[in-house]
Design a protein around this motif. Structure first.
Motif, mmCIF file in Angstrom:
data_model
loop_
_atom_site.group_PDB
_atom_site.id
_atom_site.type_symbol
_atom_site.label_atom_id
_atom_site.label_comp_id
_atom_site.label_asym_id
_atom_site.label_seq_id
_atom_site.Cartn_x
_atom_site.Cartn_y
_atom_site.Cartn_z
ATOM 1 N N GLY A 1 60.255 41.444 -25.560
ATOM 2 C CA GLY A 1 59.988 39.950 -24.423
ATOM 3 C C GLY A 1 59.470 40.321 -23.307
ATOM 4 N N ALA A 2 58.558 39.539 -22.806
ATOM 5 C CA ALA A 2 57.833 39.786 -21.657
ATOM 6 C C ALA A 2 57.780 38.500 -20.688
ATOM 7 N N VAL A 3 57.810 38.216 -19.338
ATOM 8 C CA VAL A 3 57.527 37.425 -18.552
ATOM 9 C C VAL A 3 56.432 37.849 -17.459
ATOM 10 N N THR A 4 55.521 37.132 -17.672
ATOM 11 C CA THR A 4 54.323 37.402 -16.759
ATOM 12 C C THR A 4 53.879 36.211 -15.548
ATOM 13 N N LEU A 5 53.815 36.576 -14.216
ATOM 14 C CA LEU A 5 53.424 35.546 -13.418
ATOM 15 C C LEU A 5 52.051 36.104 -12.784
ATOM 16 N N PHE A 6 50.949 35.161 -13.056
ATOM 17 C CA PHE A 6 49.535 35.588 -12.948
ATOM 18 C C PHE A 6 48.761 34.485 -11.968
ATOM 19 N N ARG A 7 47.880 34.902 -11.309
ATOM 20 C CA ARG A 7 46.770 34.181 -10.571
ATOM 21 C C ARG A 7 45.711 33.158 -11.481
ATOM 22 N N ASP A 8 45.474 32.011 -11.057
ATOM 23 C CA ASP A 8 44.407 31.417 -11.690
ATOM 24 C C ASP A 8 43.047 32.262 -12.283
ATOM 25 N N ASP A 9 42.922 33.251 -11.705
ATOM 26 C CA ASP A 9 41.723 34.226 -12.023
ATOM 27 C C ASP A 9 41.952 35.115 -12.943
ATOM 28 N N GLY A 10 43.483 35.104 -13.356
ATOM 29 C CA GLY A 10 43.898 36.136 -14.388
ATOM 30 C C GLY A 10 44.696 37.298 -14.131
ATOM 31 N N VAL A 11 44.576 37.617 -12.669
ATOM 32 C CA VAL A 11 45.150 38.835 -12.091
ATOM 33 C C VAL A 11 46.684 38.676 -12.251
ATOM 34 N N VAL A 12 47.164 39.663 -12.778
ATOM 35 C CA VAL A 12 48.672 39.776 -12.936
ATOM 36 C C VAL A 12 49.430 40.151 -11.432
ATOM 37 N N VAL A 13 50.481 39.275 -11.312
ATOM 38 C CA VAL A 13 51.136 39.222 -9.860
ATOM 39 C C VAL A 13 52.410 40.102 -10.061
ATOM 40 N N ALA A 14 53.018 39.478 -11.122
ATOM 41 C CA ALA A 14 54.643 40.196 -11.515
ATOM 42 C C ALA A 14 54.845 39.958 -12.906
ATOM 43 N N ARG A 15 55.624 41.119 -13.534
ATOM 44 C CA ARG A 15 55.995 40.983 -14.582
ATOM 45 C C ARG A 15 57.497 41.313 -14.702
ATOM 46 N N ARG A 16 58.265 41.199 -15.926
ATOM 47 C CA ARG A 16 59.505 41.637 -16.169
ATOM 48 C C ARG A 16 59.921 43.087 -15.852
ATOM 49 N N ALA A 17 61.062 43.383 -15.358
ATOM 50 C CA ALA A 17 61.205 44.845 -15.118
ATOM 51 C C ALA A 17 60.946 45.654 -16.194
ATOM 52 N N GLY A 18 60.497 46.650 -15.775
ATOM 53 C CA GLY A 18 60.052 47.923 -16.860
ATOM 54 C C GLY A 18 58.532 47.539 -17.221
ATOM 55 N N GLN A 19 57.992 46.618 -16.930
ATOM 56 C CA GLN A 19 56.641 46.313 -17.374
ATOM 57 C C GLN A 19 55.747 46.197 -16.110
ATOM 58 N N GLY A 20 56.026 46.868 -15.004
ATOM 59 C CA GLY A 20 55.377 47.019 -13.448
ATOM 60 C C GLY A 20 53.926 47.484 -13.632
ATOM 61 N N ARG A 21 53.714 48.324 -14.808
ATOM 62 C CA ARG A 21 52.425 49.256 -14.743
ATOM 63 C C ARG A 21 51.233 48.256 -15.019
ATOM 64 N N THR A 22 51.669 46.849 -15.384
ATOM 65 C CA THR A 22 50.348 46.167 -15.779
ATOM 66 C C THR A 22 49.932 45.205 -14.367
ATOM 67 N N ILE A 23 50.885 45.222 -13.557
ATOM 68 C CA ILE A 23 50.564 44.379 -12.091
ATOM 69 C C ILE A 23 49.306 44.724 -11.617
ATOM 70 N N GLY A 24 48.586 43.970 -11.177
ATOM 71 C CA GLY A 24 47.218 43.939 -10.892
ATOM 72 C C GLY A 24 46.161 44.030 -11.564
ATOM 73 N N MET A 25 46.407 44.133 -12.826
ATOM 74 C CA MET A 25 45.242 43.811 -14.279
ATOM 75 C C MET A 25 45.043 42.334 -14.280
ATOM 76 N N SER A 26 43.675 42.113 -14.800
ATOM 77 C CA SER A 26 43.489 40.912 -14.958
ATOM 78 C C SER A 26 43.156 40.629 -16.529
ATOM 79 N N ILE A 27 43.670 39.492 -16.851
ATOM 80 C CA ILE A 27 43.588 39.089 -18.264
ATOM 81 C C ILE A 27 42.523 37.696 -18.536
ATOM 82 N N SER A 28 41.677 37.785 -17.556
ATOM 83 C CA SER A 28 40.831 36.567 -17.498
ATOM 84 C C SER A 28 39.918 36.642 -18.799
ATOM 85 N N GLU A 29 39.711 37.766 -19.513
ATOM 86 C CA GLU A 29 38.612 37.905 -20.497
ATOM 87 C C GLU A 29 39.423 37.721 -21.903
ATOM 88 N N THR A 30 40.592 37.334 -21.971
ATOM 89 C CA THR A 30 41.493 37.369 -23.210
ATOM 90 C C THR A 30 41.395 35.859 -23.693
#
Length: 841
Positions: free
Chosen positions: A206-235
């Protein structure tokens, strides 16, 4: 008989063999059973997917409220601190002390920094390095500098000065002139959100993701911090979430390539979206774990049917017995199928998990039975009625708390329930059992069983007390503002995009209209004089762009009858509902303009009169100068002759004159001398009137000492106690003030000549808020009944034989004080001394 058997044999030869029919029927039954089994599995998977969507949506709502609360707290703190920076300046705000003060309440704030307008970190709650870090390349800095927005900006996660990844929350700080002064940055620990997200039961993937309107990941569930700062805008998943504020869907997640059940919702007031996702494999694990059992059952049933069909084919002659066995087997299979379906329903039920989520939610949920009584409730439902859960089971909702509804409103709601109709957003106030008064909104949907019979209601509700109170406070504030505008004697108009939305009665009356609706809706430029419309357009654009009030400006407006009215106006702007509104205050200055014009006319007339009087005064001064010249030259000649010839007679023929004639001669000489003194005093008085004033600071204490010094030197035998107050300062003409002190101190010296212990005091005092000065003595004094004669020319209260003089000295004093715009007065008693007071402005 043999002849009759032939047709029967021919019919038998065309029939399908019974065994083949049984086998074919068995195969058809097997195919149908497998189709039903596959459909059952798919249905259970779909139900689990929908249950996961609902559960994740509830989690999204709970996480949304938590994150929104956290951001609102940071927003309020940033507003307070930014205001302190704008008022006191960055150098006066101690960020380390401020960070320590809020540490207990806001432990997730890693540090606070202020970035100046040039992009350098000016101050920080962390120790500052020797070289100031540069933050001007951060996205939040350029957004706040160029956009000018006065709201909290969520920046791209980055490494902070301590080397720890953080979420920058930034607010614009204005300079003293209203321009860009810098950025205040709160660095938030993303693990604070990650740990909170980890509390949710979402399975191993399971995952919890907090991201900005431009798709940049701001926070994720513990253990998934490596994705913080990534952008999902192209998905494709981000594209789905971008198009709507909230929802749920199933997709392969681009970050980790895992198929997920996703629920999402955008945060109100912030450019952030939160989503909760469960791996499809985790959601369907239970169903997929039961697949072997299903398939084993299917295989067993298939083998059973095949075996039964073979046995039926071989033992067709025992058809009836086989038929009975087949019926028994079918009944047994149906019973097993129903038992399996019941087991599946029980296994797939998620009541405990759903109830946990409902208890965590700020909303409350309940179920009513077919008699509209509470059957089950969430913890929040019991809180909303002010008692424990068990106390309200079996009660009607309107019996559990005191509803503030009219009989008509309650009857209408009960009629909806009796009609088994859904209802939405039913808002009402009620009094809970523990005495609280709250406002709630509820929605409900009827529930029917498998046979279509009414089974009750499922109801969801929410406490909206604070929202209602805020709405009431807003209405009261608007009413006070409207009353103020209505009562104002100045005109007020409010417009948006140059179209009038509100005018008060003062402006309606000023422009000659009867009602406000005759003006509302029109363009503001229609109300202005044609010559002033372009200037108004420029002022409106300036106010809207700068968000500052205009200085008071004089302009002209048009009345209803086409005449113009001169007004003073000022304007300011405000933002509401994503639009810019401008409010202007208008004051009619027509009467004032008339008064100003009249004043100008009177001033011009006065200046003409002053010019005439000045010319007359100059003529009088020229005549006075001529008179002074005549006195100084024409009168002095005869006096010198009298004095000179008298002296010759006294020196050469005095011994031949008898004493009586000598006395006459002395009296003539003395009169000529007094006449010379009188001429000198008159000339002095005349010069004082013509003297050009030269105001400057004057030390009266020092000047009084200098005036008294020659008097004491000229009369060394007199014992006079002279007291001069130190530090007496004044503004005036030094020469004239010296003459004033010479006359006053000289008079005091003269009129104390018959006093044994003479005292003369020069000092200052406060009278009615004005500083005055005085010269006091304990000499001959005077009768206050004759005080009005003291300052007149040639007025004397003592005989010449008693105290010599010409009676001009106090007139000179009066003239000098008048030239300074002051006042002089005297107090005294006969044989008890006198005090002369004067002011110089």
């Amino acid at each position: 008989m043999p002849g009759k058997s032939a047709p029967s044999e021919r019919r038998s030869s065309h029939r399908v063999p019974a065994g083949a029919a049984v086998v074919a029927g068995a195969l058809v039954l097997i195919v149908l059973a497998w189709l039903a089994l596959f459909q059952l599995v798919d249905q259970e998977e779909s139900q689990d997917i929908e249950s996961a969507k609902l559960a994740n949506a509830n989690l999204v709502r709970a996480f949304n409220e938590h994150v929104l609360h956290t951001l609102n707290v940071i927003d309020l703190e940033s507003i307070t601190l930014a205001g302190a920076l704008e008022r006191q300046g960055p150098a006066s705000v101690d960020l380390p002390a401020y960070r320590r003060r809020i540490d207990a309440a806001l432990p997730y704030v890693l540090h606070i920094a202020f970035v100046d307008a040039a992009g350098h970190v000016a101050s920080s709650s962390l120790p500052m390095p020797a070289a100031r870090p540069y933050a001007g390349d951060q996205d939040y800095f350029s957004a706040l500098r160029d956009g000018g927005a006065n709201s909290l900006n969520v920046g791209r996660p980055a490494l902070d000065p301590a080397g720890k990844r953080s979420i920058p929350l930034a607010r614009r700080v204005n300079a003293a002139d209203g321009g860009f002064g810098g950025v205040l940055v709160f660095s938030i620990d993303p693990t604070y959100f990650s740990q909170f997200f980890a509390a949710a039961s979402l399975g191993a993937h399971g995952a919890v993701t907090l991201f900005r309107d431009d798709g940049v990941v701001v926070a994720r569930r513990a253990g998934q911090g490596r994705t913080i700062g990534m952008s999902i805008s192209e998905t494709s998943s981000f594209e789905i979430m971008r198009r709507q504020p909230k929802g749920a869907f199933v997709a392969t997640w681009a970050i980790d390539g895992v198929g997920r059940v996703v629920a999402f919702e955008r945060l109100s007031g912030y450019p952030l979206t939160i989503n909760v996702s469960s791996a499809v494999d985790d959601v369907l694990a239970q169903v997929r774990n039961k697949r072997p059992a299903y398939y084993l059952f299917g295989v067993s049933a298939t083998l059973f049917l095949l075996l039964a069909s073979v046995l039926v084919a071989i033992l067709f002659h025992r058809r009836e017995q086989a038929a009975r066995e087949l019926v028994a087997a079918r009944e047994n299979a149906e019973r097993l199928l129903k038992e399996n379906q019941q087991a599946l329903v029980e296994l797939t039920g998620s009541e405990a998990r759903f109830r946990t989520f409902t208890d965590l939610s700020s909303d409350w949920y309940c179920e009513l039975d077919d008699r509209l009584r509470f059957k089950s409730v969430s913890a929040n439902t019991a809180w909303s009625v002010g008692t424990d859960t068990g106390s309200i089971i079996g009660l009607h909702p309107w019996e559990a708390s005191d509803w503030e509804m009219t009989d008509k409103e309650l009857a209408a709601h009960q009629a909806t329930l009796q009609a088994h109709q859904p209802f939405r957003n039913l808002e009402f106030w009620r009094r809970t059992r523990d005495g609280r008064r709250i406002c709630t909104t509820t929605s409900g949907h009827p529930v029917f069983d498998a046979d279509g019979r009414f089974a009750g209601y499922r109801v969801v509700g929410q406490d909206i007390t604070e929202r209602k109170r805020a709405e009431q406070a807003m209405r009261e504030s608007e009413e006070r503002f409207r009353s103020l505008l209505t009562a104002s004697s100045d005109g007020v108009w409010i417009h948006r995009d140059a179209r009038l939305e509100y005018v008060n009665y003062a402006l309606v009356r000023m422009l000659g209209y009867d009602r406000a609706d005759e003006i509302i809706g029109r363009q503001i430029y229609e109300m202005m004089h044609p010559d002033e419309r372009e200037a108004l357009r420029e002022r409106a654009e300036w106010v809207a762009s700068t968000r500052r009030a205009t200085p008071i400006t004089q302009t002209a407006m048009l009345r209803r009858d086409g005449s113009s009215v001169e007004v003073e106006t000022t304007a300011a702007s405000f933002r509401q509902n994503e639009a810019t509104w401008i409010i202007s205050i208008v004051r009619d200055i027509t009467q004032r303009k008339r008064v100003e014009a009249e004043l100008k006319r009177l001033n011009a007339e006065l200046e003409l009169r002053v010019a005439r009087r000045t010319a007359e005064l100059e003529q009088a001064n020229r005549e006075l100068e001529a008179f002074s010249y005549s006195v100084s030259h024409d009168l002095r000649g005869p006096l010198r002759a009298i004095t000179g010839f008298g002296a010759i007679l006294m020196s050469e023929g005095g011994d031949r004159l008898d004493p009586k004639m000598q006395g006459y001669l002395r009296r003539a000489q003395a009169a000529a001398e007094r006449m010379g003194m009188l001429i000198d005093d008159l000339l002095a008085l005349s010069r004082i009137s013509r003297h050009e004033m030269n105001r400057q600071p004057v030390d009266l204490s020092s000047l009084a000492g200098k005036v008294a010094e020659p008097l004491m030197q000229a009369h060394p035998g007199r014992k006079v106690q002279l007291s001069v107050a130190p530090g007496m300062k004044a503004q005036g003409d030094p020469g004239l003030i010296r003459i004033l002190l010479e006359n006053l101190i000289g008079n005091a010296w003269k009129f104390t000549s018959h006093t044994d212990a003479a005292m003369i005091e020069v000092g200052a005092e406060e009278n009615d808020g004005r500083r005055s000065y005085f010269v006091r003595d304990n000499g001959a004094g005077f009768d206050m009944r004759y005080a009005g004669k003291l300052f007149g020319a040639f007025q004397r209260l003592h005989s010449q034989s008693e105290f010599e003089g010409t009676g001009i000295g106090l007139s000179i004093v009066q003239r000098i004080v008048d030239r300074h715009g002051g006042k002089v007065w005297a107090e005294g008693r006969v044989h008890a001394g006198a005090t002369f007071h004067f002011t110089l402005e």
